[in-house]
Design an enzyme around this catalytic site. Sequence first.
Site, PDB file in Angstrom:
ATOM      1  N   ASN A  78      62.376  24.384 140.034  1.00 43.94           N
ATOM      2  CA  ASN A  78      63.380  25.450 140.093  1.00 43.94           C
ATOM      3  C   ASN A  78      63.535  26.025 141.496  1.00 43.94           C
ATOM      4  O   ASN A  78      64.556  26.632 141.805  1.00 43.94           O
ATOM      5  CB  ASN A  78      63.030  26.559 139.097  1.00 43.94           C
ATOM      6  CG  ASN A  78      63.213  26.109 137.660  1.00 43.94           C
ATOM      7  OD1 ASN A  78      63.884  25.108 137.394  1.00 43.94           O
ATOM      8  ND2 ASN A  78      62.609  26.813 136.730  1.00 43.94           N
ATOM      9  N   ASP A  81      70.036  21.106 130.268  1.00 42.70           N
ATOM     10  CA  ASP A  81      69.459  21.217 128.929  1.00 42.70           C
ATOM     11  C   ASP A  81      70.422  21.836 127.934  1.00 42.70           C
ATOM     12  O   ASP A  81      71.173  22.754 128.273  1.00 42.70           O
ATOM     13  CB  ASP A  81      68.197  22.095 128.965  1.00 42.70           C
ATOM     14  CG  ASP A  81      67.026  21.380 129.616  1.00 42.70           C
ATOM     15  OD1 ASP A  81      66.969  20.152 129.489  1.00 42.70           O
ATOM     16  OD2 ASP A  81      66.197  22.054 130.235  1.00 42.70           O
ATOM     17  N   MET A  97      66.359  34.655 125.774  1.00 39.56           N
ATOM     18  CA  MET A  97      67.392  34.227 126.720  1.00 39.56           C
ATOM     19  C   MET A  97      68.227  33.033 126.262  1.00 39.56           C
ATOM     20  O   MET A  97      69.381  32.908 126.636  1.00 39.56           O
ATOM     21  CB  MET A  97      66.750  33.955 128.080  1.00 39.56           C
ATOM     22  CG  MET A  97      66.157  35.233 128.681  1.00 39.56           C
ATOM     23  SD  MET A  97      65.176  34.983 130.167  1.00 39.56           S
ATOM     24  CE  MET A  97      66.445  34.680 131.387  1.00 39.56           C
TER      25      MET A  97
END
Length: 436
Positions: free
Chosen positions: A23, A121, A341
């Site tokens: 990330n 994803d 989330m």
Amino acid sequence: MASFKIEGGHKLNGTITPQGAKNEVLQILCAVLLTPEKVTIHNVPDIIDVNKLIFILGELGVKVNKLSSNSYEFQADKVNLEYLESSDFKRDGSSLRGSIMIVGPLLARFGKGYIPKPGGDKIGRRRLDTHFEGFINLGAKFRYNKEDKFYGVEADELFGTDMLLDEASVTGTANILMASVLAKGTTTIYNAACEPYIQQLCKMLNLMGANITGVGSNLLTITGVDSLGGCEHRVLPDMIEIGSWIGVAVMTRSELTIKNVSWENLGQIPDIFRKLGIQFEKRGDDIYIPEQESYEIQNYIDGSVLTIADAPWPGFTPDLLSIVLVIATQAKGTVLIHQKMFESRLFFVDKLIDMGAKVILCDPHRATVIGQNFQSSLKSTTMTSPDIRAGISLLIAALSATGTSTIHNIEQIDRGYENIEARLKSIGAKIERINN
């Protein structure tokens, strides 16, 4: 499409060094577009998502020089902007969510940035509004071709402004940050994400000549500069992978040492694992996990059931909730997992239930896990990896299960984990890659 065949139930032992942070590196790679000078990046993980982005940069005309297995030199002195409007780019960019972060640097340096609707994803809605609202606030014009699902922003010049982000988006913060470093005047970004990965990006940009203050807080102040130069940067170890290796050790009841974890950047991760009853030691910058036959979930002081929920940094990262859930299946006690989330990220629990785990999916965001304290081990099964983090979680479950499991669609795991089967084999795992 490849698969993993995993013979579970074996104890492991050894030392693992985590890869560079996926990330972080996706942001860092996009930042090379901000300067015509050379940028050297170390600890770049050899994974599908990163390699796709490096390929896109190469197609954009960036000179890519691989110095060693995990170090690269980039130079964006002759960027081919025509590629952005090609059908090749529409195909290449749509396969990788991280490609959205090339827009900010391109807009800042060249006055325009385009991106097809990015992939990634399938874990729920992941909107791009924060990115584009930020660009519009800086003075860019936005356009969207609904037919081609193609986004674009253009500006003759960007101007600093004050903005309050509608969500503390990591990629949104990174993108707006990269756009604002070359804007005229001063920009403030409030409700900015403040993950270590964003801090790393800020440090790199400042090394290149940017003027960013407030690093590590949710209020960033950026004073625009005329140009940026080259630099050398080292990517942090991947905290998600570190959490994954803790999961491997615990579920297989193995002794494992994880090297060079950058403890100061792990945030709440060690505390959350301790609340699950997991023992480990800090040895220098390493994590030592002893062999442990059982671990007991700590309830709250009043005796109520522990809840583990994700939140923006410095809260607990959503990327580790899948792994925490798997670990909890063999703990002593009960825990509520609250995934706030992403509404599709818990749907992999049906595979764990098939394996004998006691999990109640309360709704798309919450699951109650009743740990079995290794009294009833998980059973082998055949399953398909739905996304990166669920994929590694299912792999961890398979390593602890009785019998031989098969996991299909392991390209999802390869997107985030470098050479995972060889590294597992190095500590004694029985795993085989089958190319179908």
